[in-house]
Design a protein around this motif. Structure first.
Motif, PDB file in Angstrom:
ATOM      1  N   LYS A  67       0.835  -1.209   0.000  1.00  0.00           N
ATOM      2  CA  LYS A  67       0.000   0.000   0.000  1.00  0.00           C
ATOM      3  C   LYS A  67       0.867   1.254   0.000  1.00  0.00           C
ATOM      4  CE  LYS A  67      -3.548   2.366   2.666  1.00  0.00           C
ATOM      5  NZ  LYS A  67      -4.315   2.380   3.906  1.00  0.00           N
ATOM      6  N   GLU A  68       1.864   1.303   0.865  1.00  0.00           N
ATOM      7  CA  GLU A  68       2.741   2.478   0.975  1.00  0.00           C
ATOM      8  C   GLU A  68       3.498   2.740  -0.327  1.00  0.00           C
ATOM      9  OE1 GLU A  68       3.634   4.748   3.459  1.00  0.00           O
ATOM     10  OE2 GLU A  68       1.966   4.066   4.693  1.00  0.00           O
ATOM     11  N   LEU A  69       3.939   1.660  -0.979  1.00  0.00           N
ATOM     12  CA  LEU A  69       4.734   1.798  -2.197  1.00  0.00           C
ATOM     13  C   LEU A  69       3.880   1.883  -3.455  1.00  0.00           C
ATOM     14  CD1 LEU A  69       7.562  -0.725  -1.289  1.00  0.00           C
ATOM     15  CD2 LEU A  69       7.770   1.767  -1.445  1.00  0.00           C
ATOM     16  N   GLY A  70       2.586   1.658  -3.309  1.00  0.00           N
ATOM     17  CA  GLY A  70       1.683   1.749  -4.450  1.00  0.00           C
ATOM     18  C   GLY A  70       1.900   0.651  -5.477  1.00  0.00           C
ATOM     19  N   TRP A 129      12.475   0.393  -8.973  1.00  0.00           N
ATOM     20  CA  TRP A 129      12.429   0.290  -7.516  1.00  0.00           C
ATOM     21  C   TRP A 129      13.318   1.339  -6.867  1.00  0.00           C
ATOM     22  CZ3 TRP A 129       8.754  -1.406  -4.798  1.00  0.00           C
ATOM     23  CH2 TRP A 129       8.019  -2.531  -5.175  1.00  0.00           C
ATOM     24  N   ARG A 152      11.603   4.678  -7.055  1.00  0.00           N
ATOM     25  CA  ARG A 152      10.418   4.700  -6.183  1.00  0.00           C
ATOM     26  C   ARG A 152      10.827   4.758  -4.713  1.00  0.00           C
ATOM     27  NH1 ARG A 152       4.814   2.335  -7.073  1.00  0.00           N
ATOM     28  NH2 ARG A 152       5.524   2.408  -9.206  1.00  0.00           N
ATOM     29  N   LEU A 153      11.816   3.938  -4.326  1.00  0.00           N
ATOM     30  CA  LEU A 153      12.260   3.918  -2.935  1.00  0.00           C
ATOM     31  C   LEU A 153      12.967   5.206  -2.541  1.00  0.00           C
ATOM     32  CD1 LEU A 153      13.527   0.253  -2.601  1.00  0.00           C
ATOM     33  CD2 LEU A 153      11.542   1.264  -1.467  1.00  0.00           C
ATOM     34  N   ASP A 154      13.802   5.745  -3.418  1.00  0.00           N
ATOM     35  CA  ASP A 154      14.486   7.004  -3.104  1.00  0.00           C
ATOM     36  C   ASP A 154      13.481   8.106  -2.822  1.00  0.00           C
ATOM     37  OD1 ASP A 154      16.982   5.862  -3.322  1.00  0.00           O
ATOM     38  OD2 ASP A 154      17.399   6.672  -5.328  1.00  0.00           O
ATOM     39  N   ALA A 155      12.458   8.212  -3.652  1.00  0.00           N
ATOM     40  CA  ALA A 155      11.431   9.243  -3.457  1.00  0.00           C
ATOM     41  C   ALA A 155      10.639   8.985  -2.180  1.00  0.00           C
ATOM     42  CB  ALA A 155      10.497   9.273  -4.666  1.00  0.00           C
ATOM     43  N   TRP A 156      10.284   7.732  -1.933  1.00  0.00           N
ATOM     44  CA  TRP A 156       9.470   7.382  -0.772  1.00  0.00           C
ATOM     45  C   TRP A 156      10.252   7.550   0.527  1.00  0.00           C
ATOM     46  CZ3 TRP A 156       9.302   2.628   2.278  1.00  0.00           C
ATOM     47  CH2 TRP A 156       8.172   2.534   3.083  1.00  0.00           C
ATOM     48  N   LEU A 157      11.495   7.078   0.549  1.00  0.00           N
ATOM     49  CA  LEU A 157      12.302   7.119   1.769  1.00  0.00           C
ATOM     50  C   LEU A 157      12.792   8.519   2.118  1.00  0.00           C
ATOM     51  CD1 LEU A 157      14.368   3.854   1.302  1.00  0.00           C
ATOM     52  CD2 LEU A 157      12.515   4.245   2.928  1.00  0.00           C
ATOM     53  N   GLY A 182      11.169  10.972   2.769  1.00  0.00           N
ATOM     54  CA  GLY A 182      10.295  11.536   3.799  1.00  0.00           C
ATOM     55  C   GLY A 182      10.552  11.016   5.201  1.00  0.00           C
TER      56      GLY A 182
END
Length: 98
Positions: A52-55, A83, A86-91, A93
């Motif tokens: 859910k968090e990673l979409g 990945w 996506r992870l760089d942008a998500w992490l 925060g």
């Protein structure tokens, strides 16, 4: 690609708690889930929360190590470049916690 996670079952809420230093010198993602650590319930809750968090679809994630340990490895199936972005942008925060 693998994501290192430190899971806290029976937490007060489901959510990402931040980043923590790992024993190997790397970094783990600290996550809490309200599910109990019985019969794989906490592991399943972890994978649902991450999807859910990673979409992404749940089928894109799988637990590959740490089934009965707090320290887990989650495999991220698919294109490593996607990945990483996506992870760089998500992490970005999340802050490091002691």
């Amino acid at each position: 690609m693998r994501l290192l996670v430190r899971l806290t079952p029976k937490a007060s809420r489901d959510g990402v708690l931040g980043l923590k230093p790992a024993a190997n010198g790397g970094v783990e993602l600290a996550i809490g889930v309200t599910a109990v650590p019985e019969k794989g319930k906490a592991n399943a809750a972890l994978l649902r929360l991450l999807a859910k968090e990673l979409g992404v679809a749940g089928r894109d994630l799988s637990l590959v190590a740490g089934e009965t340990d707090r320290h887990k490895q989650v495999a991220l199936d698919g294109d490593v470049t996607m990945w990483r972005a996506r992870l760089d942008a998500w992490l970005a925060g999340f802050r490091m916690k002691d």
